[in-house]
Write a protein that holds these residues in place. Structure first.
Motif, short mmCIF file in Angstrom:
data_model
loop_
_atom_site.label_atom_id
_atom_site.label_comp_id
_atom_site.label_asym_id
_atom_site.label_seq_id
_atom_site.Cartn_x
_atom_site.Cartn_y
_atom_site.Cartn_z
N SER A 169 -79.40 5.88 -12.65
CA SER A 169 -78.49 7.03 -12.69
C SER A 169 -79.14 8.30 -12.16
O SER A 169 -78.50 9.11 -11.49
N TYR A 173 -76.68 9.86 -9.28
CA TYR A 173 -75.85 11.05 -9.44
C TYR A 173 -76.07 12.08 -8.33
O TYR A 173 -75.10 12.60 -7.76
N TYR A 177 -73.30 13.28 -5.56
CA TYR A 177 -73.00 14.71 -5.39
C TYR A 177 -73.10 15.10 -3.92
O TYR A 177 -72.20 15.78 -3.38
N THR A 194 -73.12 14.85 -16.50
CA THR A 194 -74.52 14.43 -16.35
C THR A 194 -75.21 14.32 -17.70
O THR A 194 -75.88 13.33 -18.00
N VAL A 340 -70.59 5.68 -16.60
CA VAL A 340 -70.35 6.31 -15.30
C VAL A 340 -68.86 6.63 -15.10
O VAL A 340 -68.50 7.74 -14.70
N TYR A 344 -66.95 10.26 -16.48
CA TYR A 344 -66.30 11.09 -15.45
C TYR A 344 -64.90 11.48 -15.90
O TYR A 344 -64.51 12.66 -15.81
#
Length: 352
Positions: A169, A173, A177, A194, A340, A344
């Motif tokens: 992760s 991430y 992004y 996050t 994940v 979100y």
């Protein structure tokens, strides 16, 4: 502990201390830093290397000292971990982040129990892996160990799963992004996402800084969100203890009820957070002096937790990993997908 055995116990403790110093030294290597592997993770790796090489060549009388590190030293480390947190941090980030954290923690544990049953994994491994994924990685696994009372190799397996997916992760991430796949989140939502879904505090810091370097501004808020999630460790351990007492541990109690194990160290953990919160507001204490003292305690705490991780690794052989099989990693993988995707959605809906 009998007087005649104190020297033997001390030998085992000194062995773990030596490995722990080595873990701190290795953790300073640049490639280890790039992976955000803390001394705790390096410690359990060293412990496992010892367990699979020199363990049979050293006196068995040293084992009590190793077990002392994996029990008493562990509880002390969890309690002192409270000096990393303050209740002011909770107030700063706000109710939406607290709500997301609470749903993530509860949802991950319940989903983990369900997946564990579907995969036919023993209850101890399921609880340890789910708790580590839900709260704060290796530190949460260590916190749950005295309550679940599982075999050391099961703790090591649980730690391994959260290290693997947490590290993934940390790199994933920032990539998402940069690719614009997280553009649907505001900066505040991204910070909560996050902090509420990555496994280790180090992973949150690493991912947050990487996103900030790419034009974001989320590292601080993400870290605070993560710390709030860490605070949930205490109530989770209390609830877990009550549930295990009511329904019993499937492996050790054959489904029967067991005696309630009150995790007093979890309450001490909250008390320490309260003390730290008051100290941070004490205007009569010079800030430089306070910062130096807190820094010393935090460094000592990291060393104690490293000792505990090393001791757990020293009780874990490759044969026990083979015995555990791939199922714990499948469990952790399923929980990772939930973190994940579910994280979100929750951040998008609940954070404004």
């Amino acid at each position: 502990m009998f007087k005649e055995n104190k020297g033997e116990v001390l030998h085992g403790i000194l062995l773990i201390v030596l490995f722990s110093f080595s873990a701190f030294y290795i953790a300073e290597f640049q490639f280890v830093k790039d992976l955000s592997f803390s001394p705790l993770i390096v410690g359990i790796i060293l412990g496992m290397l010892y367990a699979n090489s020199l363990r049979n060549k050293l006196p068995e009388t040293w084992v009590p000292g190793i077990k002392f590190c994996s029990k008493t030293v562990l509880r002390t480390g969890v309690v002192l971990y409270g000096f990393k947190l303050t209740f002011q941090q909770v107030a700063e980030i706000g109710l939406p982040a607290i709500t997301v954290d609470a749903i993530i923690v509860a949802g991950t544990i319940f989903l983990g129990i369900l997946l564990g049953k579907l995969l036919k994994i023993d209850g101890e491994t399921t609880l340890m892996t789910s708790t580590g994924s839900a709260i704060c990685g290796a530190a949460a696994v260590l916190g749950a160990e005295p309550v679940v009372k599982c075999a050391p190799h099961k703790t090591a397996v649980a730690v391994s799963t959260v290290v693997i997916f947490g590290t993934l992760s940390m790199f994933l991430y920032p990539i998402l992004y940069r690719a614009g796949m997280l553009d649907g989140l505001t900066q505040q939502q991204l910070a909560v996402y996050t902090g509420s879904t990555l496994h280790e505090v180090a992973h949150v810091v690493g991912a947050g800084n990487a996103i900030d370097a790419a034009g974001g501004n989320i590292a601080d808020a993400a870290t605070i969100t993560k710390m709030i999630r860490v605070m949930l460790l205490a109530p989770v351990l209390v609830i877990m203890s009550l549930c295990l007492a009511k329904w019993g541990n499937s492996e050790n109690n054959a489904g029967g009820k067991s005696k309630i194990t009150i995790p007093w160290f979890a309450f001490y953990f909250l008390i320490v957070i309260g003390i730290n919160s008051l100290l941070q507001q004490a205007s009569f204490i010079p800030q430089e002096t306070l910062a130096a003292c807190i820094s010393f305690i935090n460094n000592l705490d990291t060393f104690l937790l490293t000792m505990a991780m090393t001791a757990l690794g020293a009780e874990t052989s490759i044969d026990k990993f083979k015995q555990a099989g791939a199922k714990p990693f499948l469990l952790a993988g399923g929980l990772y997908v939930w973190l994940v995707l579910g994280g979100y959605f929750l951040s998008k809906v609940l954070v404004y």
